[in-house]
Structures are given as structure tokens and as C-alpha cells.
Design an enzyme around this catalytic site. Structure first.
Site, PDB file in Angstrom:
ATOM      1  N   HIS B  39      73.953 -39.878-114.594  1.00 36.36           N
ATOM      2  CA  HIS B  39      73.417 -38.815-113.757  1.00 36.36           C
ATOM      3  C   HIS B  39      72.638 -39.507-112.650  1.00 36.36           C
ATOM      4  O   HIS B  39      71.931 -40.483-112.908  1.00 36.36           O
ATOM      5  CB  HIS B  39      72.499 -37.907-114.567  1.00 36.36           C
ATOM      6  CG  HIS B  39      71.614 -37.057-113.723  1.00 36.36           C
ATOM      7  ND1 HIS B  39      72.023 -35.871-113.165  1.00 36.36           N
ATOM      8  CD2 HIS B  39      70.342 -37.232-113.299  1.00 36.36           C
ATOM      9  CE1 HIS B  39      71.027 -35.359-112.456  1.00 36.36           C
ATOM     10  NE2 HIS B  39      69.989 -36.151-112.526  1.00 36.36           N
ATOM     11  N   CYS B 109      76.510 -33.815-110.187  1.00 37.17           N
ATOM     12  CA  CYS B 109      75.364 -34.436-109.544  1.00 37.17           C
ATOM     13  C   CYS B 109      75.752 -35.680-108.788  1.00 37.17           C
ATOM     14  O   CYS B 109      75.177 -36.001-107.741  1.00 37.17           O
ATOM     15  CB  CYS B 109      74.316 -34.778-110.592  1.00 37.17           C
ATOM     16  SG  CYS B 109      74.985 -35.702-111.977  1.00 37.17           S
TER      17      CYS B 109
END
Lengths: 581, 165
Positions: B39, B109
Site C-alpha cells: 500500500h 491506492c
């Protein structure tokens, strides 16, 4: 020698006009956040000329354009080649809106500027109080807390303060995903002394809640709410609850049990209904506008304030491959529709939140849970719920996964209360399942299902057909096949034209099935909310089922159904208790 | 010409969502080695920006519940000032990066971080991050998990940036 080559006629013309100037034409991609265009420009053009072209193409004023390339802002006086802009490269464009705050270089100024940027959301001004109200710690913790609290259902208007999610669904999803991706996060956060500090300060809580304009409106309309807020005892209790998921569950359970008891009192059902429509609904709509759920219906004890029949409670299953399967899904499905199941700690508790997600109750076994059953029952009585549910993106993906996994889907369906007492229907349905699932995937189908009026229309069609069936039985086999041509939605899965041969053989049962499904979806939509229908109409499907099972005494059936709130199994037991056969 | 423009450093914060488990378990479960479930967030102007299920969010650096990043990549510097950047983000938030556009595999993301990094500095983020979804999907296990994963989103919290409507 940029001046000749970049003379006006060159760049004021259309881009595809061949240039006779000195520079060769290069094609530069200009990319905005929303789209991108390819612009042909002379290689040695200046940024100003480039902007002219861009302003024409993007229909914006030149001074609104800000060009960025390789991290540098292109100034008007520069030339493209100076920045190394060549053929095929991409330049980023931001089109400034007219009202911009003054440039803030420092973070403090910029934080207010940034909240201005997002000024359309009412939450952004509130992020300031939220973050300043919290003790000076990592700025994220206090703002995360309101987010979490929405997961608990109460105090969720705080979420309105902390988060700027555009809508209720997003917040839901946010919650669920956040927690699903790491269940430890929850406990970590709860243990964060910051959070606990804040939560143990009732004044702070009250402030935050009251700061929400939605809440204020609600409070005006329902003074009880402000009483609740001002009652420190209650606040403390609530916060204890929020902190302690197990206690929350317990509270929920008690609440729901109390409610279901209420229901069985003669006249109690009406009282509940009144409670719902008078108090809950306006609260709901007010809260829902913001996207918070009803924050106070979960509060224990006070069943008159904001409590609501758990028929609007909801368990939304979500696949959770990594979470504990079937974790803490205690259920007490007493009393049929009002039977409520509590949720695991991470889910939205029952009464407060129509779309309480229960990630903990996932996995195959979950679909067998009474939670799912009551969910479906409740959906049948609240079309709005259905709509919300179906419009959730994750619902769609769940449908997809259901479609891909017929076994799963069949499990779901088997537990549908409609089919619970009727194995024959189950068989048929199982056969129809793939078709059904296909149809569920059809977005049109979904939109039909979410449209209560469409459902109502389907209902009417169904009723008409039923009448036809009684009047002219010979016509039916061909007609039942024809019905599903009209509704594309899940309402007619069992009667897919492709399956009409089998439909002929099992006609009445399938009719019943379809009717039940239609009723299930449209039952609330037809003639207002379910709560305004007479018990007989409401229990129509159950009555039919009982009939099909051999309980021919309609009166007794009805009584039993009313007493058990629509729970067929319980009703059967009652009937068997009174009838020796 | 003289650099009279303010210049802001841009960093990429990389988090391993699996906290090391992916590195250990991936050969077993997926059949290939994945060093992490990445992430990312872009840190600029003193804030960390990332995209999650609720849309574009920002918070103070390392301020999400993920804590400190597992690694930090320096993406260079940008002249884009904060106002402009926020405007850009707002524009993104109402178009390609609104919350409902989140897709765990294709528009997540890291996609966002990549786009923002290119906007700010002209450079992309390391490819091992952006290649992750395709790596996962190339395994049968990943394919099997796909419907479930797609319904999820990573959302470490923070302040939301809604689009201007």
C-alpha cells in the site's frame, strides 16, 4: 528564433493545420485529472502559445491553466523545449477554479485552504474541531475515531464530523473494509489511550455530536434526543459500549429482545410501529442525509427514544476470506421478523443501522445463519433497505461471487425464509439458480428490483396472472412462461421462459414461488410501507405456504402467524400444538 | 534560469499490509514469491495522501493506522505548491478517483500514487508495486480470491478529500 516560428497565425489556427514555420510540430499529450487531449504544437513554441491552444481545446481561460511537467510549473515566459517537452510526452494540466484561497506555504494556512478546497462537504469545517478537540497526538487518531464509531452505530454522527465520505454507503464500506483488512486495527485503536480519553469525556462527545447540523435538526424535532445527550449517565454508558464490543453486543441483544417482547403484547405491535414511524423515520432520514446512522437507537434501556422495530435491522454479509468465519454470530431469532441477531464487534448493530454489515459472519456457514434469514425477511418489508443494499457496490461483487459459486448461492437461497418450509420450492429454485443468478447480474434487473414502483407493477402483474389462473387454468402454462419476459429482475427467476416446460409441470408451486418472491420484494412497496398493511396481507406468503403444507384453517393460521410475527416454523408449532393432527 | 520557485520534496511511503506474512506465505499460497502486499501513499507538503475505499484521503505522514512505512522512496521534488496540488486532487476526487472507483486490483491506492507521482515529479513509482495486482492474478489462488478481494478496499483512514461538485 522563436518569434517567427511562433508567430500568431501558426498557433491560432487549428492544430492539424500544417505549419510552415521553423519548428516542427510535436504532439504533446495534455492530461487533466479528468481527461486528456493530444495537442499539436510547434516544437519551439512558448508556454504562452501552448496555453492558448490548450485554452481553446479545454475551453478554459488561459490564466486558469497551470501546466506541470516533470515536477516543474511551466511559466508563460518559458519555452517548451526549455523544459524538454518533446513529441509524445505528457504534460499535466490543472484548470484552476475561479475562487482560490490565497496561497498558503505553511501547513497551518494550507490546512484551512485545503478544507476550503473540499468545502462542499459539510464535514470539512468540522474536521478542524474534531482534530483540535482531540488531544495533541497523531492527527489521525481522533478523526479515525468517529469513523470507527459509525461502525458501532451510535455516535456515528461523529463520523459526519470526522470523515468527508460522500455518502452513507461509502462510510459503511470504509468501515467494513478497514476493519476487515485488519481486525487488529480495531482493538489497536480502541486501546489507544487517546481514543479512550476522548471517549471518556462525555462533554467532548456531546460537543461533537451537537456540532453536527443534522443532529441539531433532529434534536429540535425530538427533544428526547437532547435529553439523552444531556444525560451524562447515558453518554457514559454509550461510550462504554462503544469501547467494549462485547458489551455492545449484549446491549443490542437485550434491546432486540425487549422489542420483540413488546411486539407480542396485544397492541404492542402497533405501538412499535408508531414508534418507528414517529421517531425513527425522521431520525433516519435526517441521519441518512448525512450518512450517519441513527446514533441513539442503540442506546440501552430507553426503548422509547429512537428505538425501532428490528425489522429494519440488517445483516449484510460480506465475504471475508481472512476474517474469522462465523465469528460471534449469536442469534436469537425469536419471533420471526422481529427476531434479531446480534452482530460481531465489527458490525453495525441492529436497530441503529439498516445496513449493518457483519463481516464477522461470513463464510459459507454464515449463509445458514438466522441472521441471513432475518435479513431477508426484513428486506422483504422494507424496500428502501433493498434499494440501499443493492446499490452497494459490494453487493454487486457479492452477486458476482454468488453467480460464480452456485453452491453458495443455493445455500443462501435455501435459507430464505420463503423457502424454509417448502422443500419442493427449494428444489425448483435450485434448478433455476443459475438462471436466477444470471439475471441478478443484469444491471437492469437490479434497477428493477430497487425500484419499488417497478416491483409494485410486477406484483400487480403477478396478481393479475393469478386471477387468470383461477379463471382460466388452461391458459396458465403458456402464460407463466411469458411472465418473466416482462420483468427482468430477480422477481422472475423461477419462471424463465427457458424453463417453461418444467413450469407447466410444477405450475402452482412455481406460481407460488414467484408470487412469494414478488411479494418479498414488493411487499413493502405495494401500498406504502409494510407496516401499514394488515397482518393478513403481510403474512400472505406465509399463509399460502401454510396452506400448501396442509394447514387449511386460515383463521388459525393467521392467528398463529400474527402471534409469531410471521415466523412460519414457530407458527406451525403453534398450530400443531393446538391441532392434534 | 534561476530556480526561484519553491520546491517541495516528494516521497513515496510504502507499507506492507501483510506485515511480513506475504513474504513468508506467498510461495506456499500463491506459488510465487511476493515480498509484500503493498500500500502506498505520497507524502508532500507535509501530508500523506492516499486513495482508499472512501476516496482520496490525507493525513499526517505515518499517521494512518498502518503506522510507519516499511520503506520510503524519494521521488524527487516538485514545484507544485499546496494549493495547486489540492485543487488537482479535488479534481481527481470527483472524476477518476472518487471513492466508488476503487478497485482492489485495477484502480487502487498504488494506481493513485503512481498518477500523483507523475503529476508532481514526472516519475513513476517503482514497478514492483504497480505490478502487484497482475502478479497476484496470475496465480490460480489469486484468481479464486478475486471476487472477494474486489469487494474490499484498503482504507487506513484519514481526512477525506471530496470532489468539488
Amino acid at each position: 528564433m522563436a518569434e517567427q516560428g511562433a508567430a500568431d497565425p501558426v498557433n491560432n489556427n487549428n492544430n492539424n493545420k500544417p505549419e510552415a514555420s521553423e519548428g516542427t510540430i510535436i504532439k504533446v499529450t495534455v492530461k487533466t485529472p479528468k481527461d486528456k487531449e493530444e495537442i499539436a504544437i510547434a516544437e519551439d513554441a512558448s508556454v504562452t502559445q501552448f496555453k492558448e491552444e490548450i485554452s481553446k481545446r479545454f475551453k478554459a481561460k488561459q490564466d486558469q491553466l497551470v501546466l506541470i511537467f516533470a515536477g516543474k510549473i511551466l511559466k508563460d515566459g518559458d519555452s517548451l523545449s526549455q523544459h524538454g517537452i518533446k513529441d509524445g510526452l505528457t504534460v499535466h494540466l490543472v484548470i484552476k477554479t475561479a475562487n482560490k484561497a490565497a496561497d498558503g506555504g505553511s501547513t497551518s494556512a494550507s490546512s484551512s485552504a485545503s478544507t476550503q478546497v473540499g468545502s462542499s462537504s459539510t464535514s470539512s469545517p468540522a474536521t478542524n474541531p474534531a482534530s483540535t478537540a482531540g488531544p495533541a497526538g497523531p492527527g489521525s487518531a481522533p478523526t479515525q475515531t468517529p469513523n470507527l464509531m459509525s461502525g458501532f452505530g451510535d455516535l456515528s454522527s461523529l463520523a459526519g464530523l470526522g470523515m468527508g465520505s460522500a455518502n452513507f454507503m461509502e462510510l459503511q464500506q470504509q468501515m467494513q473494509r478497514q476493519l476487515m483488512s485488519n481486525p487488529e486495527m480495531l482493538s489497536q485503536i480502541m486501546e489507544n489511550p487517546l481514543v479512550q480519553n476522548m471517549m471518556s469525556n462525555p462533554d467532548l462527545m456531546r460537543q461533537m455530536i451537537m456540532a453536527n447540523p443534522q443532529m441539531q435538526q433532529l434534536m429540535e424535532r425530538n427533544p428526547e434526543i437532547s435529553h439523552m445527550l444531556n444525560n451524562p449517565e447515558l453518554m457514559r454508558q454509550t461510550m462504554e459500549l462503544a469501547r467494549n464490543p462485547a458489551m455492545m453486543q449484549e446491549m443490542m441483544r437485550n434491546q432486540d429482545r425487549a422489542l420483540s417482547n413488546l411486539e407480542s403484547i396485544p397492541g404492542g405491535y402497533n405501538a412499535l410501529r408508531r414508534m418507528y414511524t414517529d421517531i425513527q423515520e425522521p431520525m433516519f432520514s435526517a441521519a441518512r442525509e448525512q450518512f450517519g446512522s441513527n446514533p441513539f437507537s442503540a442506546l440501552g434501556g430507553t426503548s422509547e427514544s429512537g428505538a425501532q422495530p428490528s425489522r429494519t435491522e440488517n445483516r449484510e454479509p460480506l465475504p471475508n476470506p481472512w476474517g474469522p468465519p462465523n465469528s460471534t454470530n449469536p442469534s436469537e431469532s425469536g419471533g420471526g421478523t422481529t427476531g434479531s441477531t446480534t452482530t460481531s464487534a465489527t458490525a453495525n448493530p441492529s436497530v441503529s443501522n439498516p445496513l449493518g454489515i457483519n463481516p464477522g459472519s461470513l463464510g459459507n456457514g454464515m449463509f445458514n445463519s438466522p441472521g441471513m434469514q432475518s435479513l431477508l425477511q426484513q428486506i422483504s418489508e422494507n424496500p428502501q433497505l433493498m434499494q440501499n443494499m443493492l446499490s452497494a457496490p459490494y453487493m454487486r461483487s457479492m452477486m458476482q461471487s454468488l453467480a460464480q459459486n452456485p453452491e453458495l448461492a443455493s445455500q443462501v437461497m435455501m435459507n430464505n425464509p420463503l423457502f424454509a418450509g417448502n422443500p419442493q420450492l427449494q428444489e425448483q429454485f435450485r434448478a433455476q439458480l443459475p438462471i436466477f443468478l444470471q439475471q441478478m447480474q443484469n444491471p437492469e434487473a437490479l434497477s428493477v428490483m430497487t425500484n419499488p414502483r417497478a416491483m409494485q407493477a410486477l406484483m400487480q402483474i403477478q396478481q393479475g396472472l393469478q386471477m387468470l389462473q383461477t379463471e382460466a387454468p388452461g391458459l396458465m402454462p403458456s402464460l407463466t412462461g411469458g411472465i418473466p419476459g416482462v420483468p427482468t429482475g430477480g422477481a422472475a427467476p423461477a419462471e424463465n421462459p427457458a424453463s417453461s416446460p418444467s413450469a407447466a409441470a410444477t405450475n402452482p408451486a412455481q406460481q407460488q414461488l414467484m408470487q412469494q418472491m414478488l411479494q418479498m420484494f414488493a411487499g413493502g412497496g405495494g401500498g406504502g410501507s409494510a407496516t401499514t398493511q394488515t397482518p393478513e396481507v403481510r403474512f400472505q406468503t406465509q399463509l399460502d405456504q401454510l396452506n400448501a403444507m396442509g394447514f387449511i384453517n386460515r383463521e388459525a393460521n393467521l392467528q398463529a402467524l400474527i402471534a409469531t410475527g410471521g415466523d412460519i416454523n414457530a407458527a406451525i408449532e403453534r398450530l400443531l400444538g393446538s391441532q392434534p393432527s | 534560469m534561476a530556480q526561484n520557485n519553491p520546491s517541495f520534496s516528494v516521497k513515496l511511503y510504502i507499507y506492507d499490509l501483510s506485515r511480513g506474512m506475504a513474504r513468508q506465505l506467498s510461495p506456499v499460497m500463491l506459488g510465487r514469491q511476493l515480498d509484500g502486499i503493498w500500500h502506498t501513499g505520497v507524502v508532500v507538503h507535509g501530508k500523506e495522501f492516499f486513495f482508499g475505499g472512501a476516496g482520496i484521503n490525507y493525513c499526517s505522514p505515518s499517521g494512518t493506522i498502518l503506522g510507519d512505512p516499511d520503506s520510503v522512496v524519494d521521488l524527487g521534488s516538485t514545484e507544485v505548491n499546496e494549493d495547486l496540488f489540492m485543487e488537482y486532487l479535488a479534481s481527481l476526487a470527483e472524476s477518476t478517483y472518487s471513492g466508488d472507483k476503487y478497485n482492489m486490483f485495477e484502480h487502487n491506492c498504488n494506481t493513485f500514487s503512481n498518477d500523483v507521482a507523475q503529476f508532481l515529479t514526472g516519475r513513476k513509482i517503482p514497478s514492483y508495486i504497480t505490478d502487484l495486482p497482475s502478479e497476484i492474478l496470475s496465480t490460480p489462488f489469486g484468481q479464486a480470491l478475486r471476487p472477494f478481494l474486489e469487494s474490499m478496499a484498503v482504507n487506513p483512514g484519514g481526512n477525506n478529500i471530496p470532489g468539488q461538485r
